[in-house]
Design a protein around this motif. Structure first.
Motif, PDB file in Angstrom:
ATOM      1  N   THR A 117      -6.069  -1.952  -2.913  1.00 57.21           N
ATOM      2  CA  THR A 117      -7.001  -1.038  -2.257  1.00 57.21           C
ATOM      3  C   THR A 117      -8.446  -1.522  -2.334  1.00 57.21           C
ATOM      4  N   LEU A 168       0.824  -1.207   0.000  1.00 60.28           N
ATOM      5  CA  LEU A 168       0.000   0.000   0.000  1.00 60.28           C
ATOM      6  C   LEU A 168       0.862   1.263   0.000  1.00 60.28           C
ATOM      7  N   TYR A 173      -8.802  -4.473   7.065  1.00 63.93           N
ATOM      8  CA  TYR A 173      -8.267  -4.621   5.716  1.00 63.93           C
ATOM      9  C   TYR A 173      -8.389  -6.077   5.280  1.00 63.93           C
ATOM     10  N   ARG A 212       0.800   4.158  -2.747  1.00 64.74           N
ATOM     11  CA  ARG A 212       0.712   5.561  -2.316  1.00 64.74           C
ATOM     12  C   ARG A 212       1.846   6.391  -2.907  1.00 64.74           C
ATOM     13  N   ALA A 237      -7.157   2.415   2.574  1.00 65.28           N
ATOM     14  CA  ALA A 237      -6.750   1.025   2.792  1.00 65.28           C
ATOM     15  C   ALA A 237      -5.774   0.924   3.965  1.00 65.28           C
ATOM     16  N   ASP A 274      -7.530   6.280  -2.032  1.00 69.33           N
ATOM     17  CA  ASP A 274      -7.830   4.854  -1.867  1.00 69.33           C
ATOM     18  C   ASP A 274      -6.743   4.158  -1.043  1.00 69.33           C
ATOM     19  N   ALA A 275      -5.479   4.498  -1.313  1.00 68.65           N
ATOM     20  CA  ALA A 275      -4.368   3.905  -0.564  1.00 68.65           C
ATOM     21  C   ALA A 275      -4.416   4.341   0.893  1.00 68.65           C
ATOM     22  N   THR A 304     -12.054  -2.891  -1.743  1.00 71.26           N
ATOM     23  CA  THR A 304     -12.911  -2.863  -0.559  1.00 71.26           C
ATOM     24  C   THR A 304     -13.953  -3.973  -0.578  1.00 71.26           C
ATOM     25  N   SER A 314      -6.426   7.574  -6.390  1.00 72.01           N
ATOM     26  CA  SER A 314      -5.556   6.448  -6.030  1.00 72.01           C
ATOM     27  C   SER A 314      -4.893   6.687  -4.686  1.00 72.01           C
TER      28      SER A 314
END
Length: 119
Positions: free
Chosen positions: A108, A14, A88, A18, A79, A75-76, A110, A72
């Motif tokens: 990421t 992750l 997670y 990121r 997460a 989202d990272a 869900t 993105s």
């Protein structure tokens, strides 16, 4: 997540996602600045440019790509927050585990594949 090793691996992945999003965003911000600077003071007909894409189109394209990079990054971050909270790897819809193969491809994620397919 099953154990500390899985958690550490997920955190590392992750953080990679990121960092990549931040790097893309920085590059796109520079690109946007370059497009604006190139157009500044230019006496061009933006709507009838014989070279192809208009300056407005280029700005819009860079802006859209930057927004994808911001998403993105968000989202990272989300997460990583789920990882810290211990949720997670669990589907937000059904609560079952998200398969490791899905998380390897989309860290990421869900939702599990089944729930994501029901959207």
């Amino acid at each position: 997540m099953a154990d500390e090793g899985d958690t550490a691996a997920a955190r590392a992945r992750l953080e990679e996602v990121r960092a990549a999003a931040r790097a893309r965003l920085a590059a796109l911000d520079r690109s946007f600045d370059d497009v604006v600077a190139a157009a500044d003071g230019a006496n061009t007909d933006d709507e009838h440019d014989p070279e192809g894409a208009t300056i407005g189109f280029e700005r819009a394209q860079v802006t859209a790509l930057a927004e994808q990079s911001r998403q993105s990054l968000a989202d990272a971050d989300a997460a990583l927050a789920r990882l810290g909270a211990g949720s997670y790897g669990r589907c937000a819809r059904c609560g079952r585990d998200i398969p490791a193969a899905r998380l390897a491809v989309r860290p990421t994620a869900t939702m599990c594949v089944e729930c994501a397919g029901r959207r």
